[in-house]
Motif scaffolding. Structure first.
Motif, short mmCIF file in Angstrom:
data_model
loop_
_atom_site.label_atom_id
_atom_site.label_comp_id
_atom_site.label_asym_id
_atom_site.label_seq_id
_atom_site.Cartn_x
_atom_site.Cartn_y
_atom_site.Cartn_z
N THR A 149 -29.38 21.16 -13.63
CA THR A 149 -29.50 21.48 -12.22
C THR A 149 -29.73 20.07 -11.52
O THR A 149 -29.34 19.48 -10.67
N VAL A 150 -30.92 19.41 -12.07
CA VAL A 150 -31.42 18.25 -11.52
C VAL A 150 -30.24 17.01 -11.96
O VAL A 150 -30.12 16.34 -10.94
N ALA A 151 -29.55 17.11 -12.93
CA ALA A 151 -28.51 16.31 -13.20
C ALA A 151 -27.40 16.34 -12.27
O ALA A 151 -26.84 15.44 -11.67
N MET A 152 -26.97 17.43 -11.89
CA MET A 152 -25.98 17.75 -10.86
C MET A 152 -26.38 17.64 -9.70
O MET A 152 -25.34 16.93 -8.77
N ALA A 153 -27.72 17.77 -9.15
CA ALA A 153 -28.06 17.29 -7.83
C ALA A 153 -27.88 15.88 -7.75
O ALA A 153 -27.29 15.38 -6.81
N HIS A 154 -28.35 14.99 -8.71
CA HIS A 154 -28.25 13.64 -8.73
C HIS A 154 -26.73 13.11 -8.68
O HIS A 154 -26.23 12.12 -7.94
N SER A 179 -22.16 23.61 -4.20
CA SER A 179 -21.13 23.67 -3.49
C SER A 179 -21.10 24.72 -2.24
O SER A 179 -19.76 24.66 -1.48
N LEU A 180 -21.87 25.47 -2.00
CA LEU A 180 -21.81 26.42 -1.12
C LEU A 180 -21.72 25.90 0.52
O LEU A 180 -22.43 24.62 0.65
N PRO A 181 -21.09 26.51 1.32
CA PRO A 181 -21.21 25.89 2.71
C PRO A 181 -22.68 25.63 3.32
O PRO A 181 -22.68 24.59 3.78
N THR A 182 -23.35 26.58 3.08
CA THR A 182 -24.90 25.95 3.34
C THR A 182 -25.57 26.28 1.83
O THR A 182 -26.00 27.34 1.46
N ARG A 183 -25.91 25.29 1.41
CA ARG A 183 -26.56 25.30 -0.11
C ARG A 183 -28.10 25.76 0.09
O ARG A 183 -28.65 25.68 1.01
N PRO A 184 -28.54 26.07 -0.92
CA PRO A 184 -30.00 26.52 -1.14
C PRO A 184 -30.73 25.12 -1.13
O PRO A 184 -30.51 24.24 -1.41
N SER A 185 -32.09 25.63 -0.42
CA SER A 185 -33.13 24.33 -0.58
C SER A 185 -33.65 24.26 -1.69
O SER A 185 -34.53 23.10 -2.21
N ALA A 186 -33.79 25.25 -2.61
CA ALA A 186 -34.42 25.18 -3.83
C ALA A 186 -33.70 26.11 -4.79
O ALA A 186 -32.94 26.99 -4.38
N ILE A 187 -33.58 25.80 -6.20
CA ILE A 187 -33.02 26.62 -7.11
C ILE A 187 -34.16 26.81 -8.39
O ILE A 187 -34.88 25.73 -8.70
N PHE A 188 -34.11 28.31 -8.62
CA PHE A 188 -35.07 28.61 -9.62
C PHE A 188 -34.02 28.94 -10.90
O PHE A 188 -33.28 29.87 -10.85
N ALA A 189 -33.98 28.02 -12.02
CA ALA A 189 -33.37 28.23 -13.33
C ALA A 189 -34.23 28.95 -14.28
O ALA A 189 -35.17 28.73 -14.36
N GLY A 245 -25.71 25.78 -17.19
CA GLY A 245 -26.66 25.26 -15.96
C GLY A 245 -25.98 24.47 -14.92
O GLY A 245 -25.99 24.43 -13.86
N MET A 246 -25.16 23.39 -15.75
CA MET A 246 -24.39 22.59 -14.97
C MET A 246 -23.26 23.14 -13.99
O MET A 246 -23.22 23.08 -12.95
N MET A 247 -22.63 24.20 -14.79
CA MET A 247 -21.51 25.04 -14.04
C MET A 247 -22.24 25.63 -12.77
O MET A 247 -21.74 25.85 -11.80
N ALA A 248 -23.26 26.49 -13.24
CA ALA A 248 -23.90 27.25 -12.27
C ALA A 248 -24.42 26.33 -10.82
O ALA A 248 -24.50 26.82 -9.78
N ALA A 249 -25.21 25.34 -11.24
CA ALA A 249 -25.61 24.64 -10.21
C ALA A 249 -24.74 24.02 -9.35
O ALA A 249 -24.81 24.04 -8.33
N GLU A 250 -23.46 23.67 -9.94
CA GLU A 250 -22.38 23.23 -9.02
C GLU A 250 -21.89 24.16 -8.22
O GLU A 250 -21.35 23.79 -7.12
N ARG A 251 -21.79 25.34 -8.81
CA ARG A 251 -21.58 26.17 -7.74
C ARG A 251 -22.59 26.60 -6.58
O ARG A 251 -21.78 26.52 -5.49
N LEU A 252 -23.72 26.68 -6.82
CA LEU A 252 -24.72 26.73 -5.77
C LEU A 252 -24.71 25.70 -4.85
O LEU A 252 -24.97 25.82 -3.54
#
Length: 371
Positions: free
Chosen positions: A276-281, A257-267, A248-255
Protein backbone atom coordinates in the motif's frame (compact mmCIF):
# COMPACT_ATOMS: atom_id res chain seq x y z
CA UNK A 1 5.66 -32.36 -4.51
CA UNK A 2 6.63 -31.36 -0.98
CA UNK A 3 10.16 -30.21 -0.41
CA UNK A 4 12.39 -29.40 2.53
CA UNK A 5 13.53 -25.79 2.76
CA UNK A 6 16.86 -24.41 3.92
CA UNK A 7 15.25 -21.44 5.68
CA UNK A 8 17.38 -18.91 3.79
CA UNK A 9 14.79 -16.26 4.56
CA UNK A 10 15.15 -17.14 8.23
CA UNK A 11 18.90 -16.73 7.95
CA UNK A 12 18.46 -13.16 6.78
CA UNK A 13 16.26 -12.38 9.75
CA UNK A 14 18.70 -14.15 12.06
CA UNK A 15 21.54 -11.89 10.96
CA UNK A 16 19.45 -8.83 11.83
CA UNK A 17 18.19 -9.91 15.23
CA UNK A 18 20.19 -11.17 18.20
CA UNK A 19 19.72 -14.68 19.54
CA UNK A 20 16.86 -15.02 21.99
CA UNK A 21 19.19 -16.82 24.37
CA UNK A 22 22.27 -14.61 24.06
CA UNK A 23 24.33 -14.70 27.21
CA UNK A 24 23.52 -18.33 28.05
CA UNK A 25 24.59 -21.58 26.45
CA UNK A 26 25.18 -21.24 22.69
CA UNK A 27 22.22 -22.17 20.50
CA UNK A 28 22.01 -23.58 17.01
CA UNK A 29 21.29 -20.03 15.83
CA UNK A 30 24.59 -18.86 17.34
CA UNK A 31 26.43 -21.61 15.45
CA UNK A 32 24.64 -20.63 12.23
CA UNK A 33 25.59 -16.99 12.72
CA UNK A 34 29.25 -17.90 13.30
CA UNK A 35 29.31 -20.25 10.28
CA UNK A 36 27.39 -17.79 8.09
CA UNK A 37 24.75 -20.30 7.09
CA UNK A 38 21.17 -21.18 8.03
CA UNK A 39 20.20 -23.01 11.25
CA UNK A 40 18.73 -25.75 9.06
CA UNK A 41 22.17 -26.34 7.50
CA UNK A 42 23.69 -26.59 10.98
CA UNK A 43 21.01 -29.16 11.87
CA UNK A 44 21.91 -31.20 8.78
CA UNK A 45 25.59 -31.23 9.72
CA UNK A 46 24.84 -32.25 13.31
CA UNK A 47 22.57 -35.07 12.11
CA UNK A 48 25.17 -36.32 9.61
CA UNK A 49 23.08 -35.65 6.52
CA UNK A 50 24.95 -35.69 3.23
CA UNK A 51 23.34 -32.81 1.35
CA UNK A 52 25.77 -30.15 2.64
CA UNK A 53 28.76 -28.80 0.73
CA UNK A 54 32.12 -29.81 2.22
CA UNK A 55 33.25 -26.21 2.68
CA UNK A 56 30.03 -25.35 4.51
CA UNK A 57 30.30 -28.48 6.65
CA UNK A 58 33.83 -27.48 7.69
CA UNK A 59 32.62 -23.97 8.60
CA UNK A 60 29.84 -25.39 10.75
CA UNK A 61 32.15 -27.82 12.54
CA UNK A 62 34.65 -25.05 13.19
CA UNK A 63 31.86 -22.86 14.62
CA UNK A 64 30.73 -25.72 16.86
CA UNK A 65 34.26 -26.12 18.19
CA UNK A 66 34.76 -22.39 18.64
CA UNK A 67 31.50 -21.89 20.54
CA UNK A 68 31.75 -25.20 22.39
CA UNK A 69 28.21 -25.95 21.24
CA UNK A 70 26.70 -29.25 22.34
CA UNK A 71 23.15 -30.50 21.77
CA UNK A 72 23.72 -32.78 24.77
CA UNK A 73 23.24 -35.86 22.62
CA UNK A 74 25.25 -38.03 25.05
CA UNK A 75 22.93 -37.20 27.95
CA UNK A 76 19.93 -38.09 25.83
CA UNK A 77 21.51 -41.40 24.86
CA UNK A 78 22.26 -42.29 28.49
CA UNK A 79 18.65 -41.55 29.35
CA UNK A 80 17.60 -44.12 26.76
CA UNK A 81 15.45 -41.73 24.75
CA UNK A 82 15.27 -41.31 21.00
CA UNK A 83 15.59 -37.91 19.41
CA UNK A 84 12.22 -36.18 19.11
CA UNK A 85 11.30 -35.34 15.52
CA UNK A 86 8.91 -32.47 14.78
CA UNK A 87 7.44 -31.59 11.42
CA UNK A 88 6.79 -27.94 10.60
CA UNK A 89 4.45 -27.77 7.62
CA UNK A 90 3.80 -24.42 5.99
CA UNK A 91 1.78 -22.95 3.16
CA UNK A 92 2.02 -19.24 3.88
CA UNK A 93 2.47 -16.70 1.08
CA UNK A 94 4.19 -14.11 3.30
CA UNK A 95 7.96 -14.57 3.16
CA UNK A 96 8.51 -12.13 6.03
CA UNK A 97 6.05 -13.98 8.29
CA UNK A 98 7.55 -17.34 7.35
CA UNK A 99 11.05 -16.12 8.16
CA UNK A 100 10.05 -15.20 11.70
CA UNK A 101 8.05 -18.40 12.08
CA UNK A 102 10.94 -20.63 11.06
CA UNK A 103 13.49 -18.87 13.24
CA UNK A 104 11.44 -19.35 16.41
CA UNK A 105 11.06 -23.08 15.76
CA UNK A 106 14.68 -23.60 14.68
CA UNK A 107 16.16 -21.86 17.71
CA UNK A 108 13.91 -23.68 20.19
CA UNK A 109 14.42 -27.06 18.51
CA UNK A 110 18.20 -26.55 18.38
CA UNK A 111 18.39 -25.73 22.06
CA UNK A 112 16.42 -28.87 22.93
CA UNK A 113 18.22 -31.22 20.50
CA UNK A 114 15.01 -31.77 18.56
CA UNK A 115 15.18 -32.68 14.88
CA UNK A 116 13.00 -30.25 12.97
CA UNK A 117 11.72 -31.30 9.55
CA UNK A 118 10.55 -28.25 7.59
CA UNK A 119 8.21 -29.04 4.72
CA UNK A 120 6.44 -26.82 2.21
CA UNK A 121 2.86 -27.64 1.29
CA UNK A 122 2.93 -25.21 -1.61
CA UNK A 123 1.53 -26.83 -4.76
CA UNK A 124 0.78 -30.04 -2.85
CA UNK A 125 -2.67 -31.28 -3.96
CA UNK A 126 -3.17 -33.43 -0.87
CA UNK A 127 -1.44 -32.48 2.37
CA UNK A 128 -2.40 -35.82 3.88
CA UNK A 129 0.22 -37.53 1.69
CA UNK A 130 2.89 -35.29 3.20
CA UNK A 131 1.65 -36.06 6.71
CA UNK A 132 1.84 -39.81 6.04
CA UNK A 133 5.40 -39.49 4.72
CA UNK A 134 6.48 -37.53 7.79
CA UNK A 135 4.86 -40.02 10.16
CA UNK A 136 6.55 -42.92 8.36
CA UNK A 137 9.84 -41.04 8.72
CA UNK A 138 9.49 -40.96 12.50
CA UNK A 139 7.94 -37.51 13.00
CA UNK A 140 5.65 -37.50 16.04
CA UNK A 141 4.96 -33.80 16.56
CA UNK A 142 3.46 -31.35 14.07
CA UNK A 143 3.36 -27.54 14.08
CA UNK A 144 0.45 -26.24 12.01
CA UNK A 145 0.51 -22.53 11.11
CA UNK A 146 -2.27 -20.88 9.08
CA UNK A 147 -3.89 -22.07 6.86
CA UNK A 148 -3.09 -25.67 7.88
CA UNK A 149 -4.62 -25.10 11.32
CA UNK A 150 -7.92 -24.69 9.44
CA UNK A 151 -7.64 -28.07 7.68
CA UNK A 152 -9.59 -30.67 9.65
CA UNK A 153 -8.49 -33.54 7.40
CA UNK A 154 -4.81 -32.88 8.13
CA UNK A 155 -5.42 -32.64 11.86
CA UNK A 156 -7.48 -35.84 11.88
CA UNK A 157 -4.76 -37.72 10.03
CA UNK A 158 -2.13 -36.59 12.56
CA UNK A 159 -4.21 -37.59 15.59
CA UNK A 160 -5.26 -40.91 14.00
CA UNK A 161 -1.56 -41.70 13.53
CA UNK A 162 -0.92 -40.97 17.21
CA UNK A 163 0.88 -37.71 16.45
CA UNK A 164 0.92 -34.50 18.47
CA UNK A 165 -0.54 -31.48 16.69
CA UNK A 166 -0.14 -27.86 17.84
CA UNK A 167 -1.92 -25.08 15.97
CA UNK A 168 -0.18 -21.70 15.78
CA UNK A 169 -2.83 -19.05 15.29
CA UNK A 170 -6.60 -19.39 15.39
CA UNK A 171 -8.01 -22.15 13.24
CA UNK A 172 -11.32 -23.83 12.64
CA UNK A 173 -9.99 -27.40 12.86
CA UNK A 174 -10.71 -29.07 16.21
CA UNK A 175 -8.97 -31.85 18.13
CA UNK A 176 -5.42 -30.53 18.37
CA UNK A 177 -3.26 -31.09 21.43
CA UNK A 178 -3.02 -27.35 21.86
CA UNK A 179 -2.76 -23.93 20.24
CA UNK A 180 -0.74 -20.73 20.52
CA UNK A 181 -2.22 -17.42 19.38
CA UNK A 182 -2.91 -13.77 20.07
CA UNK A 183 -6.31 -12.08 20.31
CA UNK A 184 -6.66 -11.21 16.62
CA UNK A 185 -10.01 -9.44 17.10
CA UNK A 186 -8.82 -7.20 19.92
CA UNK A 187 -5.55 -6.38 18.18
CA UNK A 188 -7.35 -5.18 15.05
CA UNK A 189 -9.86 -3.33 17.22
CA UNK A 190 -7.03 -1.52 19.04
CA UNK A 191 -5.29 -0.54 15.81
CA UNK A 192 -8.53 0.81 14.36
CA UNK A 193 -9.20 2.82 17.53
CA UNK A 194 -5.67 4.23 17.23
CA UNK A 195 -6.31 5.36 13.65
CA UNK A 196 -9.66 6.87 14.62
CA UNK A 197 -7.95 8.64 17.52
CA UNK A 198 -5.68 10.40 15.04
CA UNK A 199 -8.78 11.98 13.53
CA UNK A 200 -9.49 9.67 10.59
CA UNK A 201 -13.07 8.84 9.71
CA UNK A 202 -12.87 7.37 6.23
CA UNK A 203 -10.68 4.32 6.72
CA UNK A 204 -10.02 1.57 4.18
CA UNK A 205 -9.34 -2.02 5.20
CA UNK A 206 -7.52 -4.75 3.24
CA UNK A 207 -8.63 -8.28 4.17
CA UNK A 208 -6.29 -11.27 4.20
CA UNK A 209 -6.96 -14.73 2.81
CA UNK A 210 -10.72 -15.29 3.32
CA UNK A 211 -10.09 -19.01 3.98
CA UNK A 212 -8.15 -18.22 7.16
CA UNK A 213 -9.88 -17.65 10.50
CA UNK A 214 -7.46 -14.86 11.42
CA UNK A 215 -8.63 -12.81 8.42
CA UNK A 216 -12.22 -12.80 9.61
CA UNK A 217 -11.29 -11.94 13.18
CA UNK A 218 -9.18 -8.97 12.10
CA UNK A 219 -11.97 -7.69 9.87
CA UNK A 220 -14.49 -8.08 12.69
CA UNK A 221 -12.22 -6.15 15.06
CA UNK A 222 -11.98 -3.34 12.51
CA UNK A 223 -15.75 -3.24 12.01
CA UNK A 224 -16.43 -3.27 15.75
CA UNK A 225 -14.18 -0.27 16.40
CA UNK A 226 -15.70 1.66 13.50
CA UNK A 227 -19.24 0.91 14.66
CA UNK A 228 -18.44 1.91 18.23
CA UNK A 229 -17.13 5.25 16.93
CA UNK A 230 -20.29 5.77 14.87
CA UNK A 231 -18.38 5.61 11.59
CA UNK A 232 -19.71 4.07 8.40
CA UNK A 233 -17.90 1.23 6.62
CA UNK A 234 -19.20 1.30 3.04
CA UNK A 235 -18.45 -1.82 1.03
CA UNK A 236 -16.15 0.05 -1.30
CA UNK A 237 -13.72 0.69 1.58
CA UNK A 238 -13.20 -3.05 2.14
CA UNK A 239 -10.74 -4.54 -0.36
CA UNK A 240 -9.92 -8.22 -0.67
CA UNK A 241 -6.30 -9.34 -0.37
CA UNK A 242 -4.56 -12.71 0.11
CA UNK A 243 -1.78 -11.76 2.58
CA UNK A 244 0.61 -11.38 -0.41
CA UNK A 245 2.44 -8.25 -1.53
CA UNK A 246 0.91 -8.44 -5.01
CA UNK A 247 -2.62 -8.75 -3.66
CA UNK A 248 -1.92 -5.75 -1.44
CA UNK A 249 -0.89 -3.70 -4.49
CA UNK A 250 -4.13 -4.54 -6.26
CA UNK A 251 -6.28 -3.83 -3.21
CA UNK A 252 -4.50 -0.54 -2.50
CA UNK A 253 -4.90 0.57 -6.12
CA UNK A 254 -8.63 -0.04 -5.87
CA UNK A 255 -8.94 1.96 -2.62
CA UNK A 256 -6.77 4.84 -3.84
CA UNK A 257 -8.71 5.05 -7.10
CA UNK A 258 -12.04 5.78 -5.38
CA UNK A 259 -13.63 9.15 -6.21
CA UNK A 260 -13.17 10.01 -2.56
CA UNK A 261 -10.23 7.99 -1.34
CA UNK A 262 -9.75 7.00 2.30
CA UNK A 263 -7.46 9.11 4.46
CA UNK A 264 -6.08 5.95 6.10
CA UNK A 265 -5.69 2.29 5.12
CA UNK A 266 -5.33 -0.57 7.60
CA UNK A 267 -3.92 -3.68 5.90
CA UNK A 268 -4.25 -6.96 7.76
CA UNK A 269 -0.59 -7.90 7.37
CA UNK A 270 2.72 -6.08 6.80
CA UNK A 271 3.23 -7.40 3.26
CA UNK A 272 -0.01 -5.80 2.10
CA UNK A 273 0.68 -2.64 4.10
CA UNK A 274 4.12 -2.30 2.47
CA UNK A 275 2.46 -2.76 -0.92
CA UNK A 276 0.00 0.00 0.00
CA UNK A 277 2.87 2.36 0.80
CA UNK A 278 4.46 1.54 -2.58
CA UNK A 279 1.19 2.16 -4.41
CA UNK A 280 0.69 5.46 -2.60
CA UNK A 281 4.17 6.58 -3.67
CA UNK A 282 3.42 5.49 -7.23
CA UNK A 283 0.40 7.83 -7.16
CA UNK A 284 2.58 10.66 -5.76
CA UNK A 285 0.97 10.50 -2.32
CA UNK A 286 3.12 11.09 0.73
CA UNK A 287 2.88 8.65 3.63
CA UNK A 288 1.77 9.76 6.18
CA UNK A 289 1.12 13.38 5.17
CA UNK A 290 -1.40 12.45 2.48
CA UNK A 291 -2.45 9.03 3.71
CA UNK A 292 -1.87 6.91 6.83
CA UNK A 293 -0.94 3.24 6.35
CA UNK A 294 -0.87 0.63 9.12
CA UNK A 295 -0.09 -3.09 9.10
CA UNK A 296 -0.20 -6.21 11.23
CA UNK A 297 2.48 -8.72 12.44
CA UNK A 298 5.60 -6.53 12.82
CA UNK A 299 7.80 -8.69 10.63
CA UNK A 300 11.23 -7.42 9.51
CA UNK A 301 9.56 -5.87 6.48
CA UNK A 302 7.72 -3.38 8.72
CA UNK A 303 10.96 -1.69 9.76
CA UNK A 304 12.89 -2.12 6.50
CA UNK A 305 10.73 0.11 4.28
CA UNK A 306 10.29 3.87 4.43
CA UNK A 307 8.39 5.14 6.17
CA UNK A 308 8.59 2.36 8.74
CA UNK A 309 5.19 0.87 9.45
CA UNK A 310 2.94 1.42 12.41
CA UNK A 311 1.76 -2.13 13.04
CA UNK A 312 0.60 -4.77 15.52
CA UNK A 313 3.54 -6.74 16.90
CA UNK A 314 2.59 -10.39 16.89
CA UNK A 315 5.27 -12.41 18.78
CA UNK A 316 5.71 -14.87 15.91
CA UNK A 317 9.04 -16.30 17.07
CA UNK A 318 7.76 -16.75 20.60
CA UNK A 319 4.60 -18.41 19.33
CA UNK A 320 6.36 -21.05 17.27
CA UNK A 321 8.99 -21.61 20.00
CA UNK A 322 6.12 -22.17 22.42
CA UNK A 323 4.65 -24.75 20.02
CA UNK A 324 7.94 -26.69 20.03
CA UNK A 325 8.03 -26.58 23.83
CA UNK A 326 4.43 -27.83 24.07
CA UNK A 327 5.18 -30.79 21.81
CA UNK A 328 8.27 -31.65 23.86
CA UNK A 329 6.27 -31.62 27.10
CA UNK A 330 3.45 -33.74 25.68
CA UNK A 331 5.99 -36.17 24.20
CA UNK A 332 7.55 -36.68 27.63
CA UNK A 333 4.08 -37.68 28.86
CA UNK A 334 3.88 -40.21 25.98
CA UNK A 335 1.23 -38.10 24.27
CA UNK A 336 -1.17 -38.26 27.22
CA UNK A 337 -3.35 -35.19 27.66
CA UNK A 338 -6.45 -34.15 29.55
CA UNK A 339 -7.61 -31.01 27.78
CA UNK A 340 -6.02 -29.16 24.85
CA UNK A 341 -3.83 -26.34 26.12
CA UNK A 342 -4.47 -22.89 24.67
CA UNK A 343 -1.75 -20.29 25.12
CA UNK A 344 -2.70 -16.66 24.47
CA UNK A 345 0.36 -14.43 24.09
CA UNK A 346 0.34 -10.62 24.35
CA UNK A 347 0.59 -8.33 21.33
CA UNK A 348 1.73 -4.71 21.07
CA UNK A 349 0.72 -1.76 18.95
CA UNK A 350 4.00 -0.39 17.58
CA UNK A 351 3.83 3.17 16.34
CA UNK A 352 6.43 4.25 13.80
CA UNK A 353 6.37 6.75 10.92
CA UNK A 354 3.51 5.69 8.65
CA UNK A 355 0.62 7.28 10.54
CA UNK A 356 -0.48 10.85 11.23
CA UNK A 357 -3.63 12.91 11.48
CA UNK A 358 -5.59 13.46 8.25
CA UNK A 359 -4.33 16.12 5.91
CA UNK A 360 -6.38 19.29 5.54
CA UNK A 361 -6.25 18.62 1.80
CA UNK A 362 -8.05 15.28 2.24
CA UNK A 363 -11.53 15.37 0.81
CA UNK A 364 -13.98 13.41 2.94
CA UNK A 365 -16.92 11.49 1.63
CA UNK A 366 -20.22 13.37 1.63
CA UNK A 367 -22.31 10.21 1.48
CA UNK A 368 -22.97 10.12 -2.25
CA UNK A 369 -20.60 7.24 -2.99
CA UNK A 370 -21.29 5.11 0.12
CA UNK A 371 -22.59 1.74 -0.99
Amino acid sequence: MASSVSASDAAAARRQRPSRRRGGAPTIADVAREARCSPMTVSRVINGEGNVREKTRDQVQEAIRKLNYSPNRAARSLAGGAQLRIGLMFDNPSASYLSEFLMGALEEAGGRDIHLEVQSCDNVPDSSVLVRNLVEGGVTGFILPPPLCDDQSVLDLITDAGGIAIAVGPGRASGSHGSVMIDEFQAAYDMTKHIIGLGHERIGFIIGNPEQVASGRRLNGFRAAMEEAGLKVPGQLIAQGQFTYRSGMMAAERLLSLPTRPSAIFASNDDMAAATVAMAHRRHLDVPSDITVCGFDDTDLASSIWPELTTIRQPIRQMTACAVEMIAKISRRSGKRDQPEQVMLPYQLIRRNSDAGPSLATSYNDGRDDK
